[in-house]
Structure formats: structure tokens, C-alpha cells
Design an enzyme around this catalytic site. Structure first.
Site, PDB file in Angstrom:
ATOM      1  N   TYR A 170       0.865  -1.213   0.052  1.00  0.00           N
ATOM      2  CA  TYR A 170      -0.035   0.214  -0.051  1.00  0.00           C
ATOM      3  C   TYR A 170       0.941   1.242   0.003  1.00  0.00           C
ATOM      4  O   TYR A 170       0.695   2.118  -0.693  1.00  0.00           O
ATOM      5  CB  TYR A 170      -0.908  -0.125   1.299  1.00  0.00           C
ATOM      6  N   LYS A 219       1.392   4.290  -2.955  1.00  0.00           N
ATOM      7  CA  LYS A 219       1.225   5.668  -2.701  1.00  0.00           C
ATOM      8  C   LYS A 219       2.409   6.462  -2.755  1.00  0.00           C
ATOM      9  O   LYS A 219       2.280   7.470  -3.271  1.00  0.00           O
ATOM     10  CB  LYS A 219       0.668   5.895  -1.176  1.00  0.00           C
TER      11      LYS A 219
END
Ligand code: NAD
Ligand code: TYD
Length: 349
Positions: A155, A159
């Protein structure tokens, strides 16, 4: 102005959409969302009939459709929140995080460049990101805007990748952008897979509270409405090509937070003291679990005057009260019924 908010049916996005629809009657707010498992239009029932609001069901991975939408609606500015957002899901299935968070962001950037004209006077690409891109802190120190990126989960890596692309489009093509990196949010309408709403739901149903590892992990928690207010400040007064860190000056060890939450839940549910704490169960740790996050939010405070408006205990009580008063929202989300709302409201309208 025509303002495109992506991911506006999700947790933070719905608070941003509501704030902008209510505070900016002169602007039109377009909420583009694919309605994945995390998107829920029930979050926006109170403003869905506003004359300055339009919902668009679309996927940022569908470049052709983005093209058509920019042609039709002539978006001047973008606030980009659409993302896959849960670390545990990213460990099980990293590729969807690459697709949505990196490729989806690049699709949006390319579409903006295609439709916006230099010198981009009215335009802004506002990218919403996370403090998790900075990796993990030891017991001392805070993340600042100049801390080196060091992501540890799929994740946070996705990002970080999206942040780099936004910055690179600013440098290479002069695209006007701002990025904000925020700490852990909590509040109304958060999907009950994240720590606080999951544990509220489990206390209500007297289910185990699964604390990862020894619970000795630290997060810096911010009330979601305060994040939305910070976003409005940066959108309105932020300096182009700058990054701002947003945080609550509010560090909690997971186990201490869970114990506070249990205490408030017992009060609200009229349980004998200690009932919910008995549900705490230590489970296998999350792989690559970051030890500590903590934000130095001095820059946004000094430059834009933003600071959190509620204390953590106030925000947590507001959050718990909301979940208790909105048990049908929670039931619809846990049963999956919320996904029928789009068809009922939009397709049969
Ligand atoms: P969320 O998972 O609740 O919502 C994400 C929204 O994006 C959903 O409505 C979903 O339907 C939509 N979406 C997902 N894939 C899409 C796609 N391909 N096309 C269009 N829409 C799509 O997430 P959130 O917690 O509200 O986070 C919003 C943003 O803020 C994310 O970019 C996240 O990285 C960032 N952020 C979150 C936190 C936090 O604590 N939750 C903290 C800092 C930053
Ligand atoms: P989470 O809400 O998933 O946010 P993030 O991983 O983005 O920080 O988790 C917050 C903290 O709580 C994190 O240290 C992991 C921990 N956690 C648990 O101990 N048990 C759980 O069931 C969940 C979902 C999280």
C-alpha cells in the site's frame, strides 16, 4: 469552478465532498467513484440532491472514459482521493494497488495535461496521500515534509509511487499540484476493516478484538472532519508544488487506544466496567508492520493556520456515538447491502 473529487464515496472523500458542496455554492462538485467495496453512496445521502453536486460512477483505470468525462464536464481542478487504502488487503493482493494507486493516478495526470492549457492559471491537481510513505519511525522523531520516502507495505509503496509521479509531472510538464501526507484518520463512515470501526463493531457484537503482535505499535490519529478542513485550507491557500504534512499531534500505542475505546464502549453500552477489554485477543502480527508513525504538522499550522479542532477523546466519542446511532449503516456495510443503493437510487431514479 468545476471541481472533480475522485474517491468521494469513500471514507475521507465523502467528508471532503460534503464540506465543499456546503461551503462552495458557487462551484460545482463532481464526485467520481468506481464504488468498489469501500465506496458507499449512503455516506452522502444528505447532500446528494444539492444543485452543485453530481455523482459520476467511473473508474480511474478507464482512460477512455476519463477522456470523455473531461470533455463533457470541463473540470478545472482535481482533488484525488480514489485509491485502494487498506494495508492488510495490499499484502494479500498488491497488484490492484499498483493499478489503481499508480496507474490510475497517472491516467488522471495525463488526462489533466491533455485538457488543461498552459499556463494553467485556474488549474490544480491536489493529490491526497499518507504519512505511510515515510516508512517507520523509532521511538524518537517525527515525519517532516523532507523526510526521505521509505515505504514498507505494498500500500505505502503504491502511494509513494503515485506521489513521485505527481511531483514529476510538476517538474517535467509544469502541472500545478499540491500533495498532502496525512496520518491515520478516524471518524464517521469509515469502513469497518480499519482498527477503530472494526473494534467498535466487534464490541457491539461481543466479538474478539484482534490486536496484532504485542499491540506496541504507535499511530498518530486525526479526526476525519479535521482532515477535510485541512484539505479545504490547502486547496484554497496552499502554495503550488509544495507538500504539507497533516497530523493530529496525537500519538497512541494501539493497545492503549484499544483500552480507551473499550472503556468508552462499556459506558455507552451500559456494560459492567472491563467487559469489552476481555474481548482483546493478541493475534499473529502483520508482516512488515511499521512500528511508529508521527507527523510534524508545523508547516501547515504556520503557513495556513490549520490545527485540529477536537481532542482525541472528543473525536472518539463523536465517532462511537455515530456508529451506535447508525447501526443500519453498519449492518448494511457488513452485510453488503449498501452495494444495492446505487442501483436503487440512480438506476431506478
Ligand atoms: P477508502 O478506501 O474509504 O475510499 C476509497 C474510495 O476510492 C472508495 O470510495 C472507492 O470506491 C474509490 N475507488 C477505489 N478504486 C477506484 C478506482 N479505480 N476508480 C475510482 N474510484 C475508486 O479510502 P479513505 O480512507 O477514504 O482514503 C482516501 C484517500 O486518502 C486515499 O488516497 C488514501 O491513501 C488517503 N489517506 C487515507 C488515510 C486514512 O487513514 N484512511 C490517511 C491518509 C491518507
Ligand atoms: P489500520 O487501521 O489498518 O491502519 P494502518 O495500517 O494504515 O495504520 O491499523 C492501525 C493499527 O492497528 C496498525 O498498527 C495495525 C493495527 N491493527 C490491529 O492491531 N488489529 C486489526 O485488526 C487492525 C485492522 C489493525
Amino acid at each position: 469552478m468545476n471541481i472533480l473529487v475522485t474517491g468521494g464515496a469513500g471514507f475521507i472523500g465523502s467528508h471532503v465532498v460534503r464540506l465543499f458542496v456546503n461551503n462552495r455554492p458557487q462551484d460545482h462538485i463532481y464526485n467520481l467513484d468506481a464504488l468498489t467495496y469501500a465506496g458507499n453512496l449512503e455516506n452522502l445521502r444528505d447532500i446528494e440532491d444539492a444543485t452543485n453536486y453530481t455523482f459520476i460512477k467511473a473508474d480511474i483505470n478507464d482512460l477512455e472514459n476519463l477522456d470523455a468525462l473531461f470533455t463533457t464536464y470541463k473540470f478545472d481542478r482535481v482533488i484525488h482521493l480514489a485509491a485502494e487504502s487498506h494495508v492488510d488487503r495490499s499484502i494479500k493482493d498488491p497488484l490492484i494497488f499498483v493499478k489503481t494507486n499508480i496507474i490510475g493516478t497517472v491516467n488522471l495526470l495525463n488526462t489533466c495535461l491533455k485538457y488543461w492549457e498552459a499556463p494553467f492559471t485556474e488549474n490544480l491537481f491536489y493529490h491526497i496521500s499518507t504519512d505511510e510513505v515515510y516508512g517507520s519511525l523509532g521511538t524518537e522523531g517525527l515525519f517532516t515534509e523532507t523526510t526521505a520516502y521509505d515505504p514498507n507495505s505494498p500500500y505505502s509503496a503504491s502511494k509513494a509511487g503515485s506521489d513521485h509521479f505527481v511531483r514529476a509531472y510538476g517538474e517535467t510538464y509544469d502541472l500545478p499540484y499540491v500533495i498532502t501526507n496525512c496520518s491515520n484518520n478516524y471518524g464517521q463512515n469509515q469502513f469497518p476493516e480499519k482498527l477503530i470501526p472494526l473494534f467498535i463493531n466487534n464490541c457491539i457484537h461481543k466479538k474478539a478484538l484482534p490486536v496484532y503482535g504485542d499491540g506496541d505499535y504507535t499511530r498518530d490519529w486525526l479526526y476525519v472532519v479535521d482532515h477535510a478542513l485541512a484539505i479545504e485550507q490547502v486547496f484554497t491557500n496552499g502554495t503550488l508544488k509544495e507538500t504539507y504534512n497533516i497530523g493530529g499531534f496525537n500519538e497512541w500505542k494501539n493497545i492503549d487506544l484499544v483500552k480507551l475505546l473499550c472503556k468508552i464502549m462499556d459506558e455507552k453500552l451500559n456494560n459492567p466496567a472491563g467487559t469489552s477489554e476481555q474481548l482483546i485477543t493478541y493475534v499473529k502480527d502483520r508482516p512488515g508492520h511499521d512500528k511508529r508513525y508521527a507527523i510534524d504538522a508545523t508547516k501547515i499550522n504556520k503557513a495556513l493556520g490549520w490545527e485540529p479542532s477536537v481532542t482525541f477523546e472528543e473525536g472518539l466519542r463523536l465517532t462511537i456515538d455515530w456508529y451506535l446511532a447508525n447501526s443500519s449503516w453498519l449492518e448494511n456495510v457488513t452485510s453488503g447491502n449498501y452495494q444495492l443503493y446505487y442501483d436503487a437510487h440512480y438506476l431506478n431514479a
